[in-house]
Design a protein around this motif. Structure first.
Motif, short mmCIF file in Angstrom:
data_model
loop_
_atom_site.label_atom_id
_atom_site.label_comp_id
_atom_site.label_asym_id
_atom_site.label_seq_id
_atom_site.Cartn_x
_atom_site.Cartn_y
_atom_site.Cartn_z
N ARG A 161 0.46 12.68 4.51
CA ARG A 161 0.48 12.32 6.06
C ARG A 161 0.71 10.56 5.00
O ARG A 161 0.63 10.31 3.80
N ARG A 162 1.49 9.60 6.12
CA ARG A 162 1.64 8.21 5.55
C ARG A 162 0.47 6.71 6.00
O ARG A 162 -0.99 7.95 6.92
N GLN A 177 -11.69 -0.42 -6.23
CA GLN A 177 -12.16 0.44 -6.78
C GLN A 177 -10.85 1.22 -6.51
O GLN A 177 -10.95 1.61 -8.36
N MET A 178 -10.00 1.82 -5.91
CA MET A 178 -9.41 2.39 -5.26
C MET A 178 -8.54 2.25 -6.27
O MET A 178 -7.33 3.21 -6.93
N LEU A 179 -7.84 0.55 -6.53
CA LEU A 179 -7.08 0.29 -6.77
C LEU A 179 -6.68 0.13 -8.40
O LEU A 179 -5.75 0.75 -9.05
N THR A 180 -7.91 0.21 -8.74
CA THR A 180 -8.52 -0.20 -10.28
C THR A 180 -7.33 2.25 -10.68
O THR A 180 -7.41 1.62 -11.79
N HIS A 181 -8.36 2.68 -10.02
CA HIS A 181 -7.88 3.83 -10.85
C HIS A 181 -5.82 4.12 -10.45
O HIS A 181 -5.57 4.87 -11.28
N ILE A 182 -5.67 3.23 -9.47
CA ILE A 182 -4.22 3.38 -8.72
C ILE A 182 -3.68 3.08 -10.37
O ILE A 182 -2.36 3.54 -10.72
N LEU A 192 0.94 8.15 -3.88
CA LEU A 192 0.45 8.40 -2.87
C LEU A 192 0.76 6.59 -2.22
O LEU A 192 0.16 6.20 -1.85
N ALA A 193 0.41 5.70 -3.89
CA ALA A 193 1.26 4.61 -3.86
C ALA A 193 2.12 4.37 -2.87
O ALA A 193 2.14 3.49 -1.89
N LYS A 194 2.65 5.01 -2.50
CA LYS A 194 4.46 5.18 -2.19
C LYS A 194 4.48 5.10 0.16
O LYS A 194 4.59 5.06 0.31
N ARG A 195 2.71 6.50 -0.52
CA ARG A 195 2.73 6.67 1.24
C ARG A 195 2.40 5.25 1.52
O ARG A 195 1.82 5.48 3.15
N VAL A 196 1.24 4.54 1.13
CA VAL A 196 0.51 3.39 1.76
C VAL A 196 1.78 2.39 2.76
O VAL A 196 2.65 1.94 1.90
N THR A 197 1.48 2.61 3.35
CA THR A 197 2.95 1.61 4.47
C THR A 197 2.17 0.45 5.01
O THR A 197 3.32 -0.59 5.35
N ILE A 251 -10.46 -8.02 -8.90
CA ILE A 251 -10.12 -9.20 -8.90
C ILE A 251 -8.38 -8.93 -9.06
O ILE A 251 -7.40 -9.05 -8.60
N GLN A 252 -8.38 -8.73 -10.70
CA GLN A 252 -6.64 -9.06 -11.66
C GLN A 252 -6.26 -8.17 -10.94
O GLN A 252 -5.07 -8.04 -10.74
N VAL A 253 -7.04 -6.53 -10.59
CA VAL A 253 -6.49 -5.73 -10.11
C VAL A 253 -5.89 -5.75 -9.07
O VAL A 253 -4.87 -5.85 -8.38
N PHE A 254 -6.59 -6.88 -7.86
CA PHE A 254 -6.06 -6.68 -6.31
C PHE A 254 -5.24 -7.13 -6.45
O PHE A 254 -4.54 -7.53 -5.62
N GLN A 255 -5.50 -9.13 -7.21
CA GLN A 255 -4.16 -9.41 -7.07
C GLN A 255 -2.31 -9.40 -7.45
O GLN A 255 -2.03 -9.50 -7.19
N ASN A 256 -2.61 -8.21 -8.35
CA ASN A 256 -1.19 -7.34 -8.80
C ASN A 256 -1.44 -6.15 -8.70
O ASN A 256 -0.67 -5.14 -9.08
N LYS A 257 -1.71 -5.80 -7.21
CA LYS A 257 -2.36 -4.60 -6.61
C LYS A 257 -1.00 -3.54 -6.78
O LYS A 257 0.06 -4.51 -6.73
N PRO A 258 -0.66 -2.84 -7.18
CA PRO A 258 0.76 -1.83 -7.61
C PRO A 258 0.95 -1.04 -6.42
O PRO A 258 1.44 -0.04 -6.29
N ILE A 259 0.03 -1.78 -5.46
CA ILE A 259 0.59 -1.26 -3.85
C ILE A 259 1.89 -2.05 -2.79
O ILE A 259 0.87 -3.45 -2.95
N THR A 260 2.68 -2.54 -3.07
CA THR A 260 3.48 -3.53 -2.52
C THR A 260 3.47 -2.86 -0.69
O THR A 260 4.40 -4.27 -0.60
N ALA A 261 2.99 -2.63 0.40
CA ALA A 261 3.39 -2.51 1.29
C ALA A 261 3.03 -3.48 1.98
O ALA A 261 1.99 -4.91 1.26
#
Length: 336
Positions: A161-162, A177-182, A192-197, A251-261
């Protein structure tokens, strides 16, 4: 934010059985705090669910007792959504977009339903994720919960799924917290990171530890806001290595998040839980990284209630953003 009893806020997810038009929307409990809302395709049989409480009632079971570890799902394992004559291929033939809705702390079912129905009416399925305050007060439990959410999204039932993320207030913390694991396993979770649109952030709690403490006071016990705030600040100081340090990492993970949607932010100048200067710095940082960011800010509004306070602006901005992501048109709700 809601006004549930303090004991419920502290130790439960605040999950309460909500009223759903089951002729139109089906409900499946996946685990404690995670509920799936979907619309079967025409002519399909309703998928059966092996509920963890042994009941045939699809509604959520009661919240955990105060003595239980809120991060643990050992007594509430993932529940298979598809069985019998219903197969994954039935859904995968025309997979609907999936909305991952992180609700605010103590959110009432009828309030969450208004957001859920926005997306259901657009032909999208919704996973509602509800957190409890202990996920925040003891971040390692929050990390465990983030991993549980991640596993749900990577399960075969949802893997094609998208995904659209909509996080409100403390729901943004659960998302981080989910982003931290990603971020710690980017190769493993790259699909999953690519599916987040798309990402929607509504009333994020942003700023110093004091902003977080103020948020706890306003949420847990508004009449004793000052006492709760001071107690929280003392707690953060005493357990800095287990709280403040982990918050800063999130906060650092969120600022530099691995999802760039592409992202959309809703906020207001009078929100005591959000430092607008810091939020604007985050938005500017993301734009410099090449992320498309839209925002809607009001001079005065209510934390986690912008849709109720400013429905015309809210729906117009949301519709424009979703259309830019090629999601179906929005049915504007007149009664908020």
């Amino acid at each position: 934010m809601g006004n549930l009893l303090i004991s419920t806020r502290l130790f439960g997810t605040g999950v309460v059985a909500d009223q759903v038009d089951e002729e139109r929307v089906k409900v499946r409990r996946i685990s404690r705090g995670i509920t799936y809302y979907y619309t079967p395709f025409s002519g399909e049989k309703e998928p059966t669910s092996h509920l963890t409480n042994g009941s045939t009632d699809p509604r959520p079971v009661s919240s955990p007792s105060p003595s239980s570890d809120p991060s643990s799902s050992a007594d509430c394992p993932l529940s298979p959504l598809l069985s019998g004559s219903q197969t994954q291929s039935d859904f995968a033939s025309t997979p609907r977009p999936l909305v991952l809705f992180f609700s605010w702390l103590g959110a009432r079912p009828d309030a969450v339903a208004k957001y859920r129905d926005i997306y259901v009416d657009r032909g999208m399925d919704v996973l509602v994720v509800q957190s409890n305050v202990m996920h925040f007060l003891w971040p390692r439990w929050g990390l465990d919960y983030g991993l549980e959410i991640l596993k749900v999204l990577e399960d075969s039932q949802f893997s094609g799924r998208r995904v659209l993320v909509h996080a409100s207030s403390i729901g943004g913390y659960s998302f981080s917290q989910m982003l931290t694991h990603i971020s710690e396993g980017q190769e493993k979770h790259s699909s999953l990171a690519k599916r987040v649109t798309g990402l929607i952030f509504d009333s994020l709690v942003v700023g110093t530890m004091e902003h977080m403490a103020i948020g706890l006071g306003k949420t847990l016990a508004p009449r004793f806001e000052g006492i709760v705030k001071n107690a929280a600040m003392l707690y953060f100081w005493l357990f800095k290595a287990h709280t403040a340090d982990l918050y800063n990492h999130s906060i650092q993970v969120f600022q530099n998040k691995p999802i760039t949607a592409p992202a959309l932010f809703f906020s207001s100048d009078n929100d005591a839980l959000c430092d607008q200067t810091v939020l604007e710095e985050w938005i500017d940082h993301w734009r410099k990284r090449g992320v498309t960011v839209e925002s809607m800010k009001w001079k005065r509004s209510i934390h986690a209630a912008h849709m109720r306070c400013h429905p015309a602006d809210y729906f117009s901005t949301l519709d424009k953003f979703l259309n830019s992501l090629a999601f179906p048109p929005l049915e504007v709700k007149k009664n908020i």
